[in-house]
Design an enzyme around this catalytic site. Structure first.
Site, mmCIF file in Angstrom:
data_model
loop_
_atom_site.group_PDB
_atom_site.id
_atom_site.type_symbol
_atom_site.label_atom_id
_atom_site.label_comp_id
_atom_site.label_asym_id
_atom_site.label_seq_id
_atom_site.Cartn_x
_atom_site.Cartn_y
_atom_site.Cartn_z
ATOM 1 N NE ARG A 71 -2.343 -1.375 3.539
ATOM 2 C CZ ARG A 71 -1.783 -0.679 4.508
ATOM 3 N NH1 ARG A 71 -1.791 0.642 4.482
ATOM 4 N NH2 ARG A 71 -1.221 -1.271 5.533
ATOM 5 C CE1 TYR A 197 0.518 -6.142 -2.045
ATOM 6 C CE2 TYR A 197 -0.590 -4.170 -1.264
ATOM 7 C CZ TYR A 197 -0.094 -5.436 -1.029
ATOM 8 O OH TYR A 197 -0.247 -6.002 0.209
ATOM 9 C CE LYS A 206 -6.659 -4.042 4.618
ATOM 10 N NZ LYS A 206 -5.937 -4.218 5.835
ATOM 11 C CG HIS A 226 -7.143 -2.944 10.139
ATOM 12 N ND1 HIS A 226 -5.832 -2.527 10.231
ATOM 13 C CD2 HIS A 226 -7.136 -3.959 9.231
ATOM 14 C CE1 HIS A 226 -5.075 -3.245 9.428
ATOM 15 N NE2 HIS A 226 -5.833 -4.117 8.814
ATOM 16 C CB SER A 248 -0.890 -4.077 7.662
ATOM 17 O OG SER A 248 -2.052 -3.348 7.346
ATOM 18 C CB CYS A 250 0.792 -6.723 13.833
ATOM 19 S SG CYS A 250 1.805 -5.256 13.570
ATOM 20 C CG ASP A 277 -7.572 -7.185 6.944
ATOM 21 O OD1 ASP A 277 -6.731 -6.782 7.779
ATOM 22 O OD2 ASP A 277 -7.736 -6.642 5.845
ATOM 23 N NE ARG A 371 0.010 -8.727 2.255
ATOM 24 C CZ ARG A 371 -0.579 -8.265 3.357
ATOM 25 N NH1 ARG A 371 -1.678 -8.817 3.807
ATOM 26 N NH2 ARG A 371 -0.057 -7.257 4.018
HETATM 27 O O1 SAT Z 1 -2.487 -4.736 1.288
HETATM 28 S S1 SAT Z 1 -3.641 -4.789 2.169
HETATM 29 O O2 SAT Z 1 -4.001 -3.446 2.588
HETATM 30 O O3 SAT Z 1 -4.775 -5.418 1.514
HETATM 31 C C1 SAT Z 1 -3.260 -5.718 3.536
HETATM 32 C C2 SAT Z 1 -2.833 -4.879 4.668
HETATM 33 O O4 SAT Z 1 -1.901 -4.076 4.532
HETATM 34 O O5 SAT Z 1 -3.434 -4.995 5.757
HETATM 35 MN MN MN Z 2 -5.179 -5.422 7.178
#
Ligand code: SAT
Ligand code: MN
Length: 588
Positions: A71, A197, A206, A226, A248, A250, A277, A371
């Protein structure tokens, strides 16, 4: 063929197509034959590589551009009419100015390409809590990911109304200088350009389910958070639910799919995964807070996922999964990443597409933010309530982050207001999930810093208001955890993973008033002897150290919180200022 006759939908698609000028428009009905067809097309162009269909049926590999792996928070915008409504933690631009800028970037961006129209639902289609969107994209990778992460197809098109969330994505030139992830909350609109991405382009995740949804929730009296959601089944067979907000990368996916340590498992403890998530939280008919997971899959971090850390996630990825930016093992046409096992392939391709030998290469083979996109239904511990449109009642809310020092293993808030304060002061070391420096401590309130679609101080007030509406009796109890304290050599002290259940057990006992807590300056804590260490080689002394509150460090922390709150000026809710004063007093 269009899947709907809804004029609002069709007019908008026409408008977007006139701007981006695709060669053709294809509606996504999400049927198996269409998915097979798209997979074949993507394999023909190299966008996807088909993996070993015996070992990994229906699994594919994708590599993003090297400059496009996470991101991009500095290029993510909340464009509401008034800048003050976006607040100091969001990038802002005047909506008209931004629309004009984007128009230039989108002009003709789909020439020679296909525009795919994806009608999708966040939540169970047709349920009163579901929300619908349409994503237009010129990427098959996005289509196939959305078909895993959300509910897609004719059933959605049949129920979509005029208030759907509009999402436009064009890969354009993947130019990082012209990459924009933009939200117009007042127009229910998301526009993403020059990225391929996940978090930037799977617009249901998100962008919609957090940024747009948090804005809607603020206006409509619910919350988009979140958070993972899990059910903890005790030996009596009772399942109690909690939501946990961590930044994210963690460990949300790991906690949500936790396998209890042997001593617990034998007694009948089990964790059920509802989500890893995102949680949409509402006041239920019984007056309690209920949480549902609007997603239909997992977009999890691959590195570190293994048979020991998260066997459930590993099994979830054994079929129907898209892997992004991991190592391609050419010997058996499978995938690999750092931390999968101690046996890296020698004949392989790294995440950049270069030949890679795991035995001799000094560089990592998988990107740290590589991922897997895997269907929720694959998960061996998916909750029987996963498809329940109302979700599950929350007994506890847990905040947490990565802190080498300061934050103890666990502590509990005195009440909801104190818990909201705890969430507002959360801090965590940054990870590879976002572009930029890794390992720097930053404030990340409720793990929503990159995802709150409006003014963060209004968001805190919304939490306080939700608490008032529900009332202390029925509210979940609020906790903070930190699995990431380190020793002098920088090693993690707490074993983490399955052993985190030992802490969850105490949390749930506290939530149901089944054990007492010790009052400390920062909240209630367990005595070291209150945490069950059965079957774990871990000394009470070390545990005492992990639970310890270093008053000097906390006084420093208070200074940092004052500075952080100053960013929001007068807008910080008085209740939180009072909590900060009270903390300062208790620290002496
Ligand atoms: O890349 S994402 O935003 O979908 C995953 C994350 O950073 O929590
Ligand atoms: Mn996330």
């Amino acid at each position: 063929m269009a899947l709907t006759t809804n004029r609002a939908v069709l007019d908008w698609i026409d408008e977007m197509a006139a701007m981006t000028q695709p060669d053709q428009i294809v509606w996504i009905d999400g049927t198996q034959s269409q998915i097979d067809d798209l997979r074949a097309q993507a394999c023909a162009t190299g966008e996807l590589e088909q993996l070993n269909q015996e070992l990994l049926p229906d699994c594919y590999l994708h590599r993003t551009a090297v400059n496009d792996v996470a991101r991009v928070e500095d290029r993510t915008f909340i464009c509401c009419r008034k800048q003050e409504d976006a607040g100091p933690t969001n990038n802002w631009m005047d909506p008209q100015e931004m629309y004009a800028k984007l128009k230039q970037l989108y002009a003709g961006a789909m020439k020679g390409r296909t525009m795919y129209v994806i009608p999708y639902s966040m939540g169970v289609v047709g349920s009163p809590f579901a929300k619908y969107g349409i994503e237009l994209t010129d990427s098959i990778y996005v289509v196939l990911n959305m078909c895993i992460m959300t509910r897609v197809g004719q059933a959605v098109a049949d129920v979509i109304g005029d208030d759907f969330v509009k999402g436009l994505h064009a890969k354009a030139d993947i130019d990082p200088e012209n990459r924009y992830i933009v939200h117009f909350p007042e127009d229910n609109t998301i526009m993403s350009v020059n990225s391929g991405y996940g978090g930037n382009v799977l617009l249901g995740k998100k962008c919609f389910a957090l940024r747009i949804a948090s804005y809607l929730g603020h206006n409509q009296g619910w919350m988009a958070e979140h958070m993972l959601i899990l059910g903890l089944q005790n030996p009596q067979g009772e399942v109690r639910y909690l939501g946990a907000a961590f930044p994210s990368a963690c460990g949300k996916t790991n906690l949500a799919m936790l396998i209890p340590p042997a001593a617990y498992k034998e007694k009948g403890w089990k964790v059920w995964c509802v989500g890893d998530d995102i949680a949409w939280i509402r006041v239920g008919e019984d007056g309690r807070l209920w949480a549902m997971n609007p997603e239909n899959g997992f977009f999890g971090v691959a590195p570190g996922t293994n048979e020991k850390s998260n066997p459930n996630a590993l099994h979830t990825t054994e079929k129907g999964t898209i892997f992004t930016n991991v190592v391609h093992n050419l010997d058996n046409n499978t995938v690999w990443w750092e931390g999968l096992d101690k046996n890296p392939p020698e004949n392989a391709v790294d995440w950049k597409g270069n030949p890679w030998n795991g035995k001799t290469s000094a560089e990592k083979g998988a990107h740290p933010n590589s991922r897997f996109t895997a269907p929720a239904k694959n998960c061996p511990c998916i909750s029987p309530e996963f498809e329940n449109p109302k979700g599950v009642p929350l007994s506890a809310i847990v905040f947490g982050g990565r802190r080498a020092k300061t934050a103890p293993l666990v502590y509990q808030a005195h009440n909801w207001q104190h818990g909201v304060f705890m969430g507002s002061i959360m801090a965590s070391e940054t990870t590879a999930a976002a572009a930029g420096a890794v390992g720097v401590v930053r404030r990340d309130p409720m793990a929503m810093l990159p995802f709150c679609g409006y003014h963060m101080a209004d968001y805190w007030q919304h939490w306080l208001d939700m608490g008032k509406a529900v009332g202390e009796e029925k509210l979940p109890k609020i906790f903070n955890v930190n699995w990431f304290r380190t020793d002098e050599e920088g090693n993690f002290i707490w074993p983490g993973f399955g052993d985190n259940l030992r802490v969850l057990e105490w949390i749930m006992k506290r939530a149901f008033d089944e054990t007492d807590g010790v009052e400390t300056p920062i909240g209630y804590q367990p005595r070291a002897t209150d945490i069950n260490l059965e079957g774990l080689d871990f000394s009470l002394e070390t545990l005492e150290g992990l639970l310890g509150v270093d008053v000097d460090l906390w006084k420093e922390e208070v200074k940092g919180i004052h500075e952080f709150y100053q960013k929001f000026g007068e807008k910080v809710p008085q209740a939180l200022v009072e909590e900060l004063d009270a903390l300062e007093q208790r620290l002496g």
